[in-house]
Design a protein around this motif. Structure first.
Motif, PDB file in Angstrom:
ATOM      1  N   ALA A   1       0.826  -1.207   0.000  1.00  0.00           N
ATOM      2  CA  ALA A   1       0.000   0.000   0.000  1.00  0.00           C
ATOM      3  C   ALA A   1       0.861   1.258   0.000  1.00  0.00           C
ATOM      4  O   ALA A   1       2.023   1.246   0.392  1.00  0.00           O
ATOM      5  N   ARG A   2       0.259   2.347  -0.444  1.00  0.00           N
ATOM      6  CA  ARG A   2       0.857   3.676  -0.325  1.00  0.00           C
ATOM      7  C   ARG A   2       0.409   4.248   1.023  1.00  0.00           C
ATOM      8  O   ARG A   2      -0.777   4.458   1.235  1.00  0.00           O
ATOM      9  N   TRP A   3       1.377   4.510   1.904  1.00  0.00           N
ATOM     10  CA  TRP A   3       1.070   4.772   3.317  1.00  0.00           C
ATOM     11  C   TRP A   3       1.580   6.137   3.742  1.00  0.00           C
ATOM     12  O   TRP A   3       2.735   6.483   3.546  1.00  0.00           O
ATOM     13  N   LEU A   4       0.680   6.917   4.343  1.00  0.00           N
ATOM     14  CA  LEU A   4       1.034   8.200   4.952  1.00  0.00           C
ATOM     15  C   LEU A   4       0.975   8.049   6.467  1.00  0.00           C
ATOM     16  O   LEU A   4      -0.061   7.703   7.030  1.00  0.00           O
ATOM     17  N   ASP A   5       2.105   8.299   7.112  1.00  0.00           N
ATOM     18  CA  ASP A   5       2.212   8.232   8.573  1.00  0.00           C
ATOM     19  C   ASP A   5       2.048   9.649   9.119  1.00  0.00           C
ATOM     20  O   ASP A   5       2.977  10.443   9.111  1.00  0.00           O
ATOM     21  N   LEU A   6       0.851   9.962   9.593  1.00  0.00           N
ATOM     22  CA  LEU A   6       0.505  11.315  10.024  1.00  0.00           C
ATOM     23  C   LEU A   6       0.912  11.514  11.482  1.00  0.00           C
ATOM     24  O   LEU A   6       0.327  10.934  12.389  1.00  0.00           O
TER      25      LEU A   6
ATOM     26  N   GLY B   1      -9.661   3.813   0.614  1.00  0.00           N
ATOM     27  CA  GLY B   1      -8.588   3.900   1.605  1.00  0.00           C
ATOM     28  C   GLY B   1      -9.089   3.893   3.039  1.00  0.00           C
ATOM     29  O   GLY B   1     -10.280   4.065   3.311  1.00  0.00           O
ATOM     30  N   THR B   2      -8.153   3.730   3.977  1.00  0.00           N
ATOM     31  CA  THR B   2      -8.494   3.597   5.396  1.00  0.00           C
ATOM     32  C   THR B   2      -7.592   4.474   6.247  1.00  0.00           C
ATOM     33  O   THR B   2      -6.377   4.536   6.034  1.00  0.00           O
ATOM     34  N   LEU B   3      -8.200   5.142   7.226  1.00  0.00           N
ATOM     35  CA  LEU B   3      -7.456   5.819   8.283  1.00  0.00           C
ATOM     36  C   LEU B   3      -7.416   4.885   9.486  1.00  0.00           C
ATOM     37  O   LEU B   3      -8.455   4.434   9.967  1.00  0.00           O
TER      38      LEU B   3
ATOM     39  N   SER C   1      -2.112   6.512   8.721  1.00  0.00           N
ATOM     40  CA  SER C   1      -2.089   6.117  10.127  1.00  0.00           C
ATOM     41  C   SER C   1      -1.879   7.338  11.000  1.00  0.00           C
ATOM     42  O   SER C   1      -1.253   8.323  10.584  1.00  0.00           O
ATOM     43  N   SER C   2      -2.405   7.271  12.222  1.00  0.00           N
ATOM     44  CA  SER C   2      -2.246   8.353  13.185  1.00  0.00           C
ATOM     45  C   SER C   2      -2.085   7.724  14.562  1.00  0.00           C
ATOM     46  O   SER C   2      -3.043   7.207  15.127  1.00  0.00           O
TER      47      SER C   2
END
Length: 224
Positions: free
Chosen positions: A22-27, A113-115, A87-88
């Motif tokens: 997956a393309r993942w943003l770590d917020l 997508g999913t948070l 993700s947070s």
């Protein structure tokens, strides 16, 4: 560095099921996952793209992730529908306007997508006590006290607001911002105290309602 408590390890294990390919943003990536207990889980996440975002530049400088950007959660420098998972981890309690951040997360998430969210429950007794204490003493003394009690570096203790930290409030905000809560659960961290007091704490806590457990795990999806 203090050893991560088990709910942090569970969060990374849970998140790993979403990050594969997956393309993942770590917020709110902070200083990354340097602790030995988290490193093997991080290696097994197998994402196709990782980007860490944090507003605290000092934390980013000490982060072990190579792809990281200094930016606010309410103004993300990415195109629409860029990531499959955001993700947070222990971030939403610090947000003064969580709805703005949720709207930005919705924008950068792909349609399916999913948070994945991990944050303290504002109804936990230690947080209720801490909030009362923080309003009664100067902030520098409060940060020092929290640092001594938890073992955290004072530089990692930031202002909290707890505006999205109950099941009801998170659901209301999600609906307002074009998202929906798809899963929600509470977890307890290990005992705060030691010795006989820890035994008493564990005994008393078993009678608390779910909403008074210490941390929240939730997943949110975009609504059409």
């Amino acid at each position: 560095m203090t050893k991560p408590i088990w709910n942090q390890i569970l969060f990374y294990q849970f998140l790993a099921s979403y990050t594969k390919s997956a393309r993942w943003l770590d917020l709110g990536c902070g200083r990354g996952t340097k602790d030995p207990a988290l490193v093997p889980i991080r290696r097994a996440m197998n994402e196709t793209l990782y980007v860490g975002v944090d507003l605290d530049f000092e934390s980013l400088c000490d982060c072990n992730e190579s792809s990281r950007i200094c930016a606010a959660g309410f103004l993300l420098p990415f195109r629409d529908a860029t990531f499959e998972v955001v993700s947070s981890n222990m971030v939403f309690e610090h947000l003064e306007n969580p709805c703005q951040v949720l709207e930005e997360v919705r924008r950068v998430l792909m349609p399916d997508g999913t948070l994945v969210l991990h944050t303290p429950s504002s109804l936990h007794y230690s947080l209720l006590a801490g909030r009362l204490l923080s309003s009664a003493i100067p902030k520098r003394f409060y940060r020092n006290l929290v640092s001594r009690f938890t073992g955290r570096n004072e530089k990692d203790i930031f202002e909290t607001h707890y505006k999205a930290n109950t099941a009801r409030r998170l659901s209301e905000l999600a609906t307002k911002c074009g998202m929906r809560v798809t899963s929600f659960s509470y977890l307890d961290t290990p005992a705060t105290f030691r010795g006989r007091i820890a035994i008493l704490e564990q005994f008393v806590c078993q009678f608390f309602p779910q909403a008074m457990k210490s941390t929240i795990f939730a997943t949110l999806r975009r609504t059409p």
